[in-house]
Design a protein around this motif. Structure first.
Motif, PDB file in Angstrom:
ATOM      1  N   GLY A 185       0.791  -1.223   0.000  1.00  0.00           N
ATOM      2  CA  GLY A 185       0.000   0.000   0.000  1.00  0.00           C
ATOM      3  C   GLY A 185       0.820   1.268   0.000  1.00  0.00           C
ATOM      4  O   GLY A 185       0.259   2.369   0.066  1.00  0.00           O
ATOM      5  N   GLY A 186       2.143   1.145  -0.044  1.00  0.00           N
ATOM      6  CA  GLY A 186       2.990   2.328  -0.143  1.00  0.00           C
ATOM      7  C   GLY A 186       3.502   2.861   1.178  1.00  0.00           C
ATOM      8  O   GLY A 186       3.874   4.037   1.267  1.00  0.00           O
ATOM      9  N   ALA A 187       3.540   2.019   2.211  1.00  0.00           N
ATOM     10  CA  ALA A 187       4.087   2.467   3.497  1.00  0.00           C
ATOM     11  C   ALA A 187       5.545   2.879   3.328  1.00  0.00           C
ATOM     12  O   ALA A 187       6.299   2.265   2.569  1.00  0.00           O
ATOM     13  CB  ALA A 187       3.970   1.354   4.533  1.00  0.00           C
ATOM     14  N   SER A 188       5.943   3.913   4.047  1.00  0.00           N
ATOM     15  CA  SER A 188       7.324   4.386   3.959  1.00  0.00           C
ATOM     16  C   SER A 188       8.283   3.457   4.683  1.00  0.00           C
ATOM     17  O   SER A 188       9.474   3.398   4.362  1.00  0.00           O
ATOM     18  CB  SER A 188       7.430   5.796   4.546  1.00  0.00           C
ATOM     19  N   GLU A 189       7.762   2.729   5.664  1.00  0.00           N
ATOM     20  CA  GLU A 189       8.583   1.807   6.447  1.00  0.00           C
ATOM     21  C   GLU A 189       7.673   0.746   7.050  1.00  0.00           C
ATOM     22  O   GLU A 189       6.580   1.053   7.526  1.00  0.00           O
ATOM     23  CB  GLU A 189       9.308   2.565   7.566  1.00  0.00           C
ATOM     24  N   VAL A 190       8.119  -0.509   7.026  1.00  0.00           N
ATOM     25  CA  VAL A 190       7.349  -1.601   7.620  1.00  0.00           C
ATOM     26  C   VAL A 190       8.275  -2.433   8.489  1.00  0.00           C
ATOM     27  O   VAL A 190       9.322  -2.903   8.033  1.00  0.00           O
ATOM     28  CB  VAL A 190       6.705  -2.508   6.549  1.00  0.00           C
ATOM     29  N   CYS A 191       7.871  -2.614   9.746  1.00  0.00           N
ATOM     30  CA  CYS A 191       8.640  -3.429  10.685  1.00  0.00           C
ATOM     31  C   CYS A 191       7.729  -4.522  11.232  1.00  0.00           C
ATOM     32  O   CYS A 191       6.679  -4.239  11.809  1.00  0.00           O
ATOM     33  CB  CYS A 191       9.176  -2.560  11.819  1.00  0.00           C
ATOM     34  N   ASN A 192       8.114  -5.773  11.048  1.00  0.00           N
ATOM     35  CA  ASN A 192       7.358  -6.922  11.534  1.00  0.00           C
ATOM     36  C   ASN A 192       8.032  -7.483  12.783  1.00  0.00           C
ATOM     37  O   ASN A 192       9.224  -7.793  12.762  1.00  0.00           O
ATOM     38  CB  ASN A 192       7.312  -8.013  10.464  1.00  0.00           C
ATOM     39  N   LEU A 193       7.264  -7.623  13.859  1.00  0.00           N
ATOM     40  CA  LEU A 193       7.815  -8.121  15.116  1.00  0.00           C
ATOM     41  C   LEU A 193       7.040  -9.350  15.569  1.00  0.00           C
ATOM     42  O   LEU A 193       5.814  -9.334  15.652  1.00  0.00           O
ATOM     43  CB  LEU A 193       7.755  -7.032  16.189  1.00  0.00           C
ATOM     44  N   ASP A 194       7.765 -10.429  15.864  1.00  0.00           N
ATOM     45  CA  ASP A 194       7.137 -11.650  16.367  1.00  0.00           C
ATOM     46  C   ASP A 194       8.156 -12.386  17.232  1.00  0.00           C
ATOM     47  O   ASP A 194       9.366 -12.265  17.014  1.00  0.00           O
ATOM     48  CB  ASP A 194       6.683 -12.545  15.211  1.00  0.00           C
ATOM     49  N   PHE A 195       7.668 -13.160  18.200  1.00  0.00           N
ATOM     50  CA  PHE A 195       8.586 -13.871  19.092  1.00  0.00           C
ATOM     51  C   PHE A 195       9.186 -15.113  18.443  1.00  0.00           C
ATOM     52  O   PHE A 195      10.204 -15.624  18.893  1.00  0.00           O
ATOM     53  CB  PHE A 195       7.870 -14.272  20.386  1.00  0.00           C
ATOM     54  N   ALA A 196       8.561 -15.617  17.362  1.00  0.00           N
ATOM     55  CA  ALA A 196       8.993 -16.878  16.757  1.00  0.00           C
ATOM     56  C   ALA A 196       9.760 -16.628  15.468  1.00  0.00           C
ATOM     57  O   ALA A 196       9.214 -16.080  14.506  1.00  0.00           O
ATOM     58  CB  ALA A 196       7.789 -17.775  16.485  1.00  0.00           C
ATOM     59  N   GLU A 197      11.004 -17.043  15.441  1.00  0.00           N
ATOM     60  CA  GLU A 197      11.823 -16.856  14.245  1.00  0.00           C
ATOM     61  C   GLU A 197      11.254 -17.632  13.063  1.00  0.00           C
ATOM     62  O   GLU A 197      11.354 -17.192  11.911  1.00  0.00           O
ATOM     63  CB  GLU A 197      13.260 -17.305  14.525  1.00  0.00           C
ATOM     64  N   GLY A 198      10.625 -18.790  13.332  1.00  0.00           N
ATOM     65  CA  GLY A 198      10.028 -19.561  12.248  1.00  0.00           C
ATOM     66  C   GLY A 198       8.926 -18.798  11.537  1.00  0.00           C
ATOM     67  O   GLY A 198       8.784 -18.887  10.308  1.00  0.00           O
ATOM     68  N   ASN A 199       8.127 -18.043  12.291  1.00  0.00           N
ATOM     69  CA  ASN A 199       7.087 -17.219  11.674  1.00  0.00           C
ATOM     70  C   ASN A 199       7.696 -16.145  10.787  1.00  0.00           C
ATOM     71  O   ASN A 199       7.238 -15.898   9.663  1.00  0.00           O
ATOM     72  CB  ASN A 199       6.227 -16.560  12.752  1.00  0.00           C
ATOM     73  N   LEU A 200       8.725 -15.493  11.302  1.00  0.00           N
ATOM     74  CA  LEU A 200       9.371 -14.425  10.534  1.00  0.00           C
ATOM     75  C   LEU A 200      10.063 -14.977   9.289  1.00  0.00           C
ATOM     76  O   LEU A 200      10.138 -14.295   8.264  1.00  0.00           O
ATOM     77  CB  LEU A 200      10.374 -13.687  11.415  1.00  0.00           C
ATOM     78  N   ALA A 201      10.552 -16.213   9.375  1.00  0.00           N
ATOM     79  CA  ALA A 201      11.182 -16.822   8.202  1.00  0.00           C
ATOM     80  C   ALA A 201      10.177 -16.947   7.061  1.00  0.00           C
ATOM     81  O   ALA A 201      10.503 -16.702   5.892  1.00  0.00           O
ATOM     82  CB  ALA A 201      11.758 -18.188   8.560  1.00  0.00           C
ATOM     83  N   VAL A 202       8.939 -17.318   7.399  1.00  0.00           N
ATOM     84  CA  VAL A 202       7.896 -17.375   6.372  1.00  0.00           C
ATOM     85  C   VAL A 202       7.572 -15.965   5.886  1.00  0.00           C
ATOM     86  O   VAL A 202       7.322 -15.745   4.697  1.00  0.00           O
ATOM     87  CB  VAL A 202       6.631 -18.071   6.908  1.00  0.00           C
ATOM     88  N   GLY A 203       7.595 -14.998   6.798  1.00  0.00           N
ATOM     89  CA  GLY A 203       7.388 -13.610   6.391  1.00  0.00           C
ATOM     90  C   GLY A 203       8.428 -13.154   5.377  1.00  0.00           C
ATOM     91  O   GLY A 203       8.112 -12.445   4.414  1.00  0.00           O
ATOM     92  N   ARG A 204       9.657 -13.574   5.579  1.00  0.00           N
ATOM     93  CA  ARG A 204      10.713 -13.232   4.614  1.00  0.00           C
ATOM     94  C   ARG A 204      10.437 -13.913   3.269  1.00  0.00           C
ATOM     95  O   ARG A 204      10.688 -13.328   2.208  1.00  0.00           O
ATOM     96  CB  ARG A 204      12.077 -13.644   5.162  1.00  0.00           C
ATOM     97  N   GLU A 205       9.949 -15.153   3.328  1.00  0.00           N
ATOM     98  CA  GLU A 205       9.571 -15.828   2.082  1.00  0.00           C
ATOM     99  C   GLU A 205       8.477 -15.048   1.363  1.00  0.00           C
ATOM    100  O   GLU A 205       8.524 -14.872   0.135  1.00  0.00           O
ATOM    101  CB  GLU A 205       9.069 -17.243   2.375  1.00  0.00           C
ATOM    102  N   ASN A 206       7.486 -14.592   2.121  1.00  0.00           N
ATOM    103  CA  ASN A 206       6.408 -13.812   1.511  1.00  0.00           C
ATOM    104  C   ASN A 206       6.945 -12.546   0.861  1.00  0.00           C
ATOM    105  O   ASN A 206       6.511 -12.151  -0.221  1.00  0.00           O
ATOM    106  CB  ASN A 206       5.347 -13.469   2.555  1.00  0.00           C
TER     107      ASN A 206
END
Length: 243
Positions: A185-206
């Protein structure tokens, strides 16, 4: 060997058959699915049993994959395959079937596949789409739940429409669908925070599946110490360690 857990038979659904209940549900969704396909979405719920006549049974489409899950009792093989064929005919697509029987304690997936073992192609990594974005689809993984929560679709759409020029902090990010929508949507900055590295790994895949989008940030941390540090407040346990 007979599975000791109860089998969910069509005649036990409170309607004449599972086929009938599913037919009604699919007919009710025709206008919605037409709209979703126009939006570039092929990830959605096709049957919500607790409200549509088969308590504990859910049927979701994730792009090329059909994910059937039962939470109260196992669905027998014949009924499962009939459901798969019925939905393929309705969609005009040969979906890849994954059945997760979660009628065991704590809704854990039966990984022994006592009712139905998915084909290798169905368990391979796939790509689904929502609001024109690409998402990793994985019918089985280390966790229990699907990688994309379908009931948050409209929220992700709202974020995509209202994030232009904004700095977005996506807390409890899971696989970062909200963050991805903000980036789209054109955000100037996006920061994703989660306690589980496995979740964030999928986020990186996305993120990698959508190379046209700007790079997002990913922070693996519990919420409370992270939010204090981001607010500029001291966090003794971190001992000056930065996020």
């Amino acid at each position: 060997m007979v599975n000791s857990r109860a089998l969910l038979q069509p005649e036990a659904l409170g309607m004449s058959s599972l086929n009938q209940a599913l037919s009604v549900a699919l007919d009710n969704r025709r206008p919605l699915l037409a709209e979703l396909h126009t939006q570039g979405t092929d990830c959605y719920r096709l049957f919500h049993g607790s409200q549509e006549g088969a308590s504990g049974l859910t049927i979701d489409r994730y792009g090329p994959q059909l994910l059937v899950q039962s939470f109260h009792a196992s669905l027998d093989r014949e009924a499962l395959l009939a459901v798969h064929a019925q939905i393929n005919t309705y969609l005009g697509v040969e979906t890849l079937l994954v059945y997760n029987d979660r009628s065991q304690g704590n809704s854990r997936v039966d990984r022994e596949d006592t009712v139905y073992k998915a084909e290798e192609a169905a368990l391979a990594d796939q790509v689904g789409h929502e609001w024109g974005l690409n998402y990793r689809v994985r019918g089985r993984h280390a966790g229990q739940d699907p990688l994309l929560f379908l009931d948050l679709r409209n929220t992700r759409g709202w974020v995509k429409q209202h994030s232009a020029g904004k700095s977005v902090l996506n807390l409890f990010a899971y696989t970062c669908g909200v963050g991805l929508s903000a980036a789209a949507g054109g955000a100037s900055e996006v920061c994703n925070l989660d306690f589980a590295e496995g979740n964030l790994a999928v986020g990186r895949e996305n993120g990698a599946l959508n190379p046209q989008l700007p790079t997002m940030q990913f922070i693996q941390s519990d919420y409370f110490p992270a939010i204090r540090q981001l607010a500029g407040l001291p966090v003794a346990a971190r001992r000056s360690q930065q996020l």
